[in-house]
Motif scaffolding. Structure first.
Motif, PDB file in Angstrom:
ATOM      1  N   LEU A 315      30.161  -8.220  13.807  1.00 13.75           N
ATOM      2  CA  LEU A 315      31.326  -7.650  14.468  1.00 13.75           C
ATOM      3  C   LEU A 315      31.365  -7.998  15.950  1.00 13.75           C
ATOM      4  CD1 LEU A 315      31.557  -4.079  12.865  1.00 13.75           C
ATOM      5  CD2 LEU A 315      32.866  -6.123  12.293  1.00 13.75           C
ATOM      6  N   LEU A 316      30.209  -8.339  16.516  1.00 12.99           N
ATOM      7  CA  LEU A 316      30.156  -8.708  17.928  1.00 12.99           C
ATOM      8  C   LEU A 316      30.634 -10.131  18.165  1.00 12.99           C
ATOM      9  CD1 LEU A 316      26.692  -7.124  18.786  1.00 12.99           C
ATOM     10  CD2 LEU A 316      28.917  -6.291  19.541  1.00 12.99           C
ATOM     11  N   GLN A 317      30.766 -10.903  17.091  1.00 15.93           N
ATOM     12  CA  GLN A 317      31.151 -12.302  17.239  1.00 15.93           C
ATOM     13  C   GLN A 317      32.634 -12.529  16.983  1.00 15.93           C
ATOM     14  OE1 GLN A 317      28.756 -14.090  18.495  1.00 15.93           O
ATOM     15  NE2 GLN A 317      27.464 -12.273  18.256  1.00 15.93           N
ATOM     16  N   GLY A 318      33.341 -11.489  16.678  1.00 14.99           N
ATOM     17  CA  GLY A 318      34.774 -11.607  16.447  1.00 14.99           C
ATOM     18  C   GLY A 318      35.544 -10.825  17.495  1.00 14.99           C
ATOM     19  N   ASP A 319      36.564 -10.156  17.045  1.00 11.95           N
ATOM     20  CA  ASP A 319      37.361  -9.317  17.932  1.00 11.95           C
ATOM     21  C   ASP A 319      36.611  -8.012  18.173  1.00 11.95           C
ATOM     22  OD1 ASP A 319      39.196  -7.876  19.316  1.00 11.95           O
ATOM     23  OD2 ASP A 319      40.854  -8.187  17.925  1.00 11.95           O
ATOM     24  N   ALA A 320      36.066  -7.859  19.380  1.00 11.98           N
ATOM     25  CA  ALA A 320      35.240  -6.684  19.672  1.00 11.98           C
ATOM     26  C   ALA A 320      36.022  -5.387  19.584  1.00 11.98           C
ATOM     27  CB  ALA A 320      34.606  -6.825  21.063  1.00 11.98           C
ATOM     28  N   ARG A 321      37.330  -5.476  19.624  1.00 16.63           N
ATOM     29  CA  ARG A 321      38.119  -4.243  19.539  1.00 16.63           C
ATOM     30  C   ARG A 321      37.877  -3.518  18.225  1.00 16.63           C
ATOM     31  NH1 ARG A 321      44.036  -6.442  20.870  1.00 16.63           N
ATOM     32  NH2 ARG A 321      43.258  -8.032  19.416  1.00 16.63           N
ATOM     33  N   GLU A 322      37.535  -4.266  17.175  1.00 16.24           N
ATOM     34  CA  GLU A 322      37.352  -3.651  15.867  1.00 16.24           C
ATOM     35  C   GLU A 322      36.178  -2.678  15.871  1.00 16.24           C
ATOM     36  OE1 GLU A 322      36.529  -4.926  11.207  1.00 16.24           O
ATOM     37  OE2 GLU A 322      37.040  -6.453  12.702  1.00 16.24           O
ATOM     38  N   TYR A 323      35.031  -3.109  16.407  1.00 17.42           N
ATOM     39  CA  TYR A 323      33.880  -2.205  16.379  1.00 17.42           C
ATOM     40  C   TYR A 323      34.032  -1.097  17.421  1.00 17.42           C
ATOM     41  CZ  TYR A 323      31.185  -3.413  20.605  1.00 17.42           C
ATOM     42  OH  TYR A 323      30.738  -3.537  21.897  1.00 17.42           O
ATOM     43  N   ARG A 324      34.669  -1.414  18.572  1.00 16.39           N
ATOM     44  CA  ARG A 324      34.859  -0.368  19.571  1.00 16.39           C
ATOM     45  C   ARG A 324      35.818   0.703  19.051  1.00 16.39           C
ATOM     46  NH1 ARG A 324      34.826  -4.698  23.693  1.00 16.39           N
ATOM     47  NH2 ARG A 324      37.116  -4.690  23.672  1.00 16.39           N
ATOM     48  N   ALA A 328      34.959   4.628  18.921  1.00 20.47           N
ATOM     49  CA  ALA A 328      35.848   5.603  19.548  1.00 20.47           C
ATOM     50  C   ALA A 328      36.329   6.642  18.547  1.00 20.47           C
ATOM     51  CB  ALA A 328      37.040   4.889  20.192  1.00 20.47           C
ATOM     52  N   SER A 329      36.599   6.211  17.313  1.00 16.73           N
ATOM     53  CA  SER A 329      37.071   7.160  16.297  1.00 16.73           C
ATOM     54  C   SER A 329      36.004   8.170  15.931  1.00 16.73           C
ATOM     55  CB  SER A 329      37.528   6.407  15.044  1.00 16.73           C
ATOM     56  OG  SER A 329      36.421   5.839  14.362  1.00 16.73           O
ATOM     57  N   GLN A 330      34.733   7.833  16.211  1.00 11.21           N
ATOM     58  CA  GLN A 330      33.632   8.745  15.922  1.00 11.21           C
ATOM     59  C   GLN A 330      33.158   9.490  17.175  1.00 11.21           C
ATOM     60  OE1 GLN A 330      32.174   9.246  12.753  1.00 11.21           O
ATOM     61  NE2 GLN A 330      33.951   8.103  12.052  1.00 11.21           N
ATOM     62  N   GLY A 331      33.985   9.482  18.233  1.00  8.83           N
ATOM     63  CA  GLY A 331      33.715  10.355  19.368  1.00  8.83           C
ATOM     64  C   GLY A 331      33.032   9.721  20.554  1.00  8.83           C
ATOM     65  N   LEU A 332      32.794   8.405  20.553  1.00  8.78           N
ATOM     66  CA  LEU A 332      32.192   7.767  21.723  1.00  8.78           C
ATOM     67  C   LEU A 332      33.291   7.502  22.746  1.00  8.78           C
ATOM     68  CD1 LEU A 332      29.407   6.563  22.698  1.00  8.78           C
ATOM     69  CD2 LEU A 332      30.372   4.338  22.118  1.00  8.78           C
ATOM     70  N   ASN A 333      33.072   7.941  23.979  1.00  6.51           N
ATOM     71  CA  ASN A 333      34.039   7.715  25.052  1.00  6.51           C
ATOM     72  C   ASN A 333      33.747   6.374  25.711  1.00  6.51           C
ATOM     73  OD1 ASN A 333      35.280  10.302  24.746  1.00  6.51           O
ATOM     74  ND2 ASN A 333      33.528  11.213  25.798  1.00  6.51           N
ATOM     75  N   ILE A 334      34.680   5.446  25.639  1.00  3.71           N
ATOM     76  CA  ILE A 334      34.498   4.092  26.149  1.00  3.71           C
ATOM     77  C   ILE A 334      35.481   3.854  27.281  1.00  3.71           C
ATOM     78  CG2 ILE A 334      34.482   1.634  25.544  1.00  3.71           C
ATOM     79  CD1 ILE A 334      34.005   2.441  22.654  1.00  3.71           C
TER      80      ILE A 334
END
Length: 834
Positions: A315-324, A328-334
């Motif tokens: 997931l880090l080698q593609g569109d990073a927005r997907e993993y972020r 974020a949906s699981q509560g990590l504030n980015i």
């Protein structure tokens, strides 16, 4: 009146302190009688050294020349770590007014005990707690210091001042995150305990025992500027050097920091960029083939709920927005800053972690362990195993209450309720499928509105979590159901209200859930994508059967659907709808309300107890399940293959119920689960049939229904030896009817459409075996019609169905344990006389 004097500098405060000391020393020590029985002051009088309390007879002047009305109060000196008086606190005996504080330094403290520098200092922010703590300790090597101010900043200033040169401990509870944040970076330590330290001391726990308790944790507050307070292994949080700065994990987030090189202590920030709230890289993950590498991440949301995700490195080698987006949906504030967001990619990918974990792409059984979204049950300690997925799963497995409460208040009283016992046993059955090498399948509880169908499903869901969250709905696409099914592999899936589904896809969805395989898909390169598989027991409900529901969209069903999803009548037949009796209330409605309340109060604990039980010795669990299934099936030896297949699924449910009972999870008596499951199985057999193939009956009913619906409109009448002056016109004709015998002749060209959705070959075979097909052309299934019916015409070759098809009726017989069953003749049909 409370005053908090401020000075322009510490020098001014010290100058004031010198004069203030002289004034305070001019007052006489108070006598015990002068305290007017004030409880707090009497405690201080007994604990503090002589002459600590003074009888103040004048109003005093602060450093800024303000007059403070202290006449007639009891003064208590505030000292610094050198023992110098830096202020005082003034009490009016038995008054509800707040005490007056004069402390221009901000670090003066009420000192209880010896001020020996070798003593451990215990800092508290409340005098009552300080007095109680010292009274419980009564140790010569402990000194309690108390901040006189009711502000946290003054408390922090006191801790900073007194901690230089002495071991200072600040007791706090696990929930007091604000105090840790306040003191982050101070050269002191925190004693973090489950309960308040004074409460623990009053419970006769020694201070030394509290320090050594497994539930306590000593945190170096100086380090909390770098390490979150909730980490157990601080080595995972060491700063990571990158480019001309480094990543540092603080209690309030992950930052990229650059330092001022001119600062020899290297503590001045030149640049500090917020990346996200605290997140840890716990381990590197990979599968048994050393591919599909990933990172095991851990973080807490704003509600302090712990989240874990084994994230594929791809997931880090593609569109990073997907993993972020998943984080974020699981509560990590980015951060929203694009450049600083990119720092997160680098940190996750390059963090120097050496711990390894084995990743699996499937929940449920993995060897001797049972894998859950956030961990494994039955871990043998050899290797950390985690579930790795491109999407972080928000597990609906949750717990509330105790097992004893769920068992004794909810489950045990339902022991005689056949539909509820069956549903609860279903919730335990999914874990046995892999052990028995058996396919999954489903059950559908059928009944009218307000029958109690959803209630029994929600009670079953309470085995694993909150019934409202753990229960799913048919209202989704078949693609969405694939993901839901894979997340419940080797477990139980409740699906509420079939009426919310699209009738066009319900048949395919039911097949997919029962077969454990999704539809095939390819990757962008054209190769077959590895599809997830599953084995589940699912429990559905609705006011209509799958067949009727599908018929609304013009969909046809076959025997495969009814084998994969067994229908059970919701009505227990005792006059109480789904209930067999009233045990928790005087009316059915009140009993339903009580059960609903209990299922939403206690949940999830039974499922965890079940997993602990079956993983403790998997071989023994397997042997017990096989024996129980064998014993159950020995009572159903006369079933046809399709019915036998469904009965075995009922047997697995019965085995799960009995095993959960043996593990003291349900509170039922031995045999009660089996009795309830047999009752439901016999109900299914009443509707399905025991001795004949169900598809055979469906085919004959299908042809019979077509004839009954179209007999006079689509079959042209034929009369023996009767020549009509004109031929009757039959629009959309499918064949002829012999008006002498009543037999029906289907034209060969139209019979395929009549048979659908069944195949013509299968239909002809069933009709022949049931003696409902006329044959006169050898091995052919066709029939040459009599020439007397078609005078002057060439006799057509047709498929001839006898009139007896309209007289087919099932025959009833008794089922197991005296219940009603349904049977048919050898060919699956009993003919009544017409």
């Amino acid at each position: 009146m409370t005053t908090t004097p401020q000075t322009d500098s510490q020098e001014k405060a010290r100058a004031f302190s010198t004069g203030f000391t002289l004034v305070m020393n001019s007052f006489d020590a108070v006598t015990r009688q002068g305290l007017a029985n004030d409880k707090l002051l009497l405690k201080l009088f007994d604990l503090l050294p002589p002459n600590s309390l003074l009888n103040v007879t004048d109003n005093l002047t602060t450093g800024d020349a303000s007059i403070v009305p202290t006449d007639g109060t009891i003064g208590l000196r505030l000292t610094d770590k050198q023992g110098d008086i830096v202020g005082a606190i003034f009490y009016t005996p038995n008054s509800k007014a707040k005490p007056i504080v004069i402390d221009p330094t901000g670090y003066g403290a009420i000192v209880i005990g010896d001020t020996n520098r070798a003593n451990e200092l215990i800092a508290l922010d409340g005098l009552d707690n300080g007095i109680d703590a010292y009274a419980c300790l009564m140790a010569s090597n402990k000194t309690v210091i108390v901040s006189p101010q009711k502000t946290r900043q003054c408390f922090k200033k006191m801790v900073q001042h007194w901690s230089s040169g002495s071991l200072l401990t600040v007791p706090m509870t696990l929930t007091d995150k604000g105090m840790i944040n306040l003191l982050a970076g101070v050269n002191a330590r925190a004693l973090v305990t489950m309960a308040d330290i004074v409460t623990m001391l009053h419970a006769n726990n020694s201070y030394e025992a509290i320090l050594a308790d497994d539930d306590s944790q000593i945190i170096n507050l100086k380090d909390t500027a770098y390490y979150p307070e909730w980490r157990d292994d601080p080595q995972l949080n060491e700063p990571m050097v990158y480019s001309d700065g480094r990543f540092e994990l603080y209690h309030d987030g992950l930052f990229f920091v650059k330092y001022n090189d001119d600062d020899p202590a290297n503590i001045t920030f030149k640049f500090k960029a917020f990346i996200c709230s605290p997140i840890e890289v716990i381990a590197k993950t990979r599968d048994k083939s050393s591919v599909t590498w990933g990172r095991l991440l851990q973080w807490r949301d704003d509600d302090n709920v712990l989240h874990k995700w084994a994230m594929p490195s791809s997931l880090l080698q593609g569109d990073a927005r997907e993993y972020r987006r998943e984080l974020a949906s699981q509560g990590l504030n980015i951060t929203t800053n694009p450049k600083q967001r990119n720092y997160l990619d680098t940190y996750i990918q390059d963090y120097p972690i050496h711990k390894r974990a084995l990743c699996v792409d499937k929940l449920g059984w993995h060897g001797e362990q049972y894998i859950l979204p956030d961990g494994a049950i039955g871990n043998d300690g050899k290797e950390l195993i985690v579930y790795q997925s491109a999407h972080a799963i928000n597990s609906t497995i949750a717990q509330q209450g105790t097992l004893a409460q769920w068992r004794d208040e909810l489950c045990k009283p339902l022991a005689e309720q056949s539909r509820f016992v069956f549903s609860i046993a279903c919730a335990f059955a999914g874990q046995l499928l892999e052990l028995l090498d058996d396919d999954g399948g489903g059950f559908h509880i059928l009944g009218s509105s307000s029958m109690g169908k959803s209630l029994s499903l929600k009670v079953a869901a309470s085995v694993w979590g909150n019934p409202d969250n753990y229960s799913k709905t048919w209202r989704s696409t078949d693609n969405a159901l694939e993901g839901t099914a894979s997340e419940h592999n080797d477990s139980f899936l409740p699906l509420d209200e079939i009426s919310e589904s699209d009738p066009k896809i319900i048949g395919k969805a039911a097949y997919m859930l029962a077969n454990g395989k999704p539809k095939g898909r390819s990757t962008t390169t054209g190769h077959n994508r590895t599809a997830k598989t599953w084995r589940i027991i699912f429990l559905s409900n609705g006011e209509e059967s799958l067949q009727n529901f599908m018929a609304q969209a013009g969909q046809k069903t076959n025997a495969g659907i009814e084998v994969r999803v067994a229908h059970i009548d919701a009505d227990a037949g005792k006059g109480y709808k789904t209930f067999d009796s009233l045990v928790l209330a005087d009316t059915g409605a009140a009993q339903a309300d009580k059960i609903k309340e209990l299922s939403h109060t206690y949940y999830g604990v039974a499922g965890m107890a079940w997993l602990d039980h079956i993983t403790s010795d998997k071989a023994a669990t397997t042997a017990a399940a096989k024996q129980l299934v064998s014993d159950f099936m020995s009572q159903y030896t006369d079933l046809a293959p399709q019915a036998h297949r469904v009965a075995r699924r009922f047997a697995i449910v019965a085995a799960a119920g009995e095993m959960a009972t043996g593990a003291d999870i349900t509170g039922w008596q031995a045999g009660q689960a089996t009795t309830a499951v047999m009752t439901c199985l016999d109900n299914w057999l009443d509707n399905y049939g025991r001795d004949g193939e169900h598809e055979q009956r469906q085919i004959i009913d299908h042809i019979k229904a077509f004839i009954e619906q179209h007999g006079s409109s689509r079959f042209q009448p034929c009369y023996r030896n009767t020549r009509l002056d004109f031929e009757e016109r039959t629009p959309n004709r499918v064949g002829y009817r012999n008006m002498e015998t009543g037999d029906y002749y289907f034209s060969k060209g139209t019979f395929d459409s009549v048979c659908a959705p069944f195949g013509k070959k299968k239909v002809l075979q069933v009709l022949e075996e049931a003696n409902l097909l006329l044959l006169n052309q050898g091995d052919r299934k066709t029939y040459k019609a009599p020439d007397t019916l078609f005078s002057g015409k060439q006799r057509p070759s047709v498929y001839a169905v006898t009139a007896n098809i309209l007289c087919c009726e099932p025959m009833k017989k008794d089922g197991t344990n005296g219940t009603n069953g349904t049977s048919y003749m050898q060919q699956g049909i009993a003919l009544s006389h017409c």
